[in-house]
Enzyme design. Sequence first.
Site, PDB file in Angstrom:
ATOM      1  N   SER A 141      32.912-100.921  87.367  1.00  0.00           N
ATOM      2  CA  SER A 141      31.533-100.983  87.838  1.00  0.00           C
ATOM      3  C   SER A 141      31.492-101.673  89.197  1.00  0.00           C
ATOM      4  O   SER A 141      32.373-102.491  89.517  1.00  0.00           O
ATOM      5  CB  SER A 141      30.662-101.782  86.850  1.00  0.00           C
ATOM      6  OG  SER A 141      29.396-102.073  87.403  1.00  0.00           O
ATOM      7  N   TYR A 154      27.954-108.176  81.175  1.00  0.00           N
ATOM      8  CA  TYR A 154      28.503-106.862  81.513  1.00  0.00           C
ATOM      9  C   TYR A 154      29.359-106.955  82.771  1.00  0.00           C
ATOM     10  O   TYR A 154      30.453-106.388  82.834  1.00  0.00           O
ATOM     11  CB  TYR A 154      27.357-105.877  81.709  1.00  0.00           C
ATOM     12  CG  TYR A 154      27.768-104.514  82.216  1.00  0.00           C
ATOM     13  CD1 TYR A 154      28.301-103.563  81.354  1.00  0.00           C
ATOM     14  CD2 TYR A 154      27.595-104.166  83.557  1.00  0.00           C
ATOM     15  CE1 TYR A 154      28.660-102.298  81.813  1.00  0.00           C
ATOM     16  CE2 TYR A 154      27.951-102.909  84.028  1.00  0.00           C
ATOM     17  CZ  TYR A 154      28.489-101.989  83.152  1.00  0.00           C
ATOM     18  OH  TYR A 154      28.844-100.739  83.615  1.00  0.00           O
TER      19      TYR A 154
END
Length: 254
Positions: A141, A154
């Site tokens: 990410s 996350y």
Amino acid sequence: MDLQLAGRRAVVTGSSGGIGATTVGILAAEGCDVLVHGRNAEAAEEVARRAAEHGVRADVVLGDLGEPGGAERVAAAALNFGVHILVNNAGPFLEHDWDCVRPEDWQAAFDGNVFSAARLTQALLPSLRAHGWGRVINIGSRAVRTPLPNMVEYSAAKAAVVNMTTSLAGHLAGTGVTANCVSPGVVETSSMRRMFEERGETAADAAARYAPNPVGRLGRAEDIAGAVLYLASPLADYVNGIELRVDGGITGTP
């Protein structure tokens, strides 16, 4: 261009929709047999049906990678399928900042993004080594380099995924199996669009808020799938242990 993927076999986790489904489709279009993974049988079967239209074998395995035994069940199906390519795409996320995140949220983020991928990878390594050629491609990410203040657990979990990828590449030296990571920016999937709509935001509003990058737009699933396709192919034999950022340039250069 022939990407030399005809006859290879891949499993893509979390591929009943979004980036995973698009990745399955683009691999199948190149002649790669595909094992679709998801939790929704109807959605996964539809992705497999579309993939099979390219004349490849397309099977489905269902299961929650975050549940006990889930990764092991998917690994067993992948071994039976004879995979050469593992794409660890499944990666749940929720929005928490440092004021509201709970210990169980940290656990869930690492269970879904790190531990499940590690278990699946470890289970498939003997088979990949035996093939003498293989790919492990993890999905990271943009939050790896620029942690998101509203997704703290996350962001940390995805940073661990990149670290794990680098470690794995070194471990597999000389085996013919490579390990790489693709780190997307904000991608306009159906789930993201629903979130924007719930907040009363247009795609342009969302791009300005979430992805003020030099390209000037949100990512598309095809952007990420194309990067995975290259890394999965024999053309990328000399690419190993990298994090390929596909984020419109938002993270800049090192």
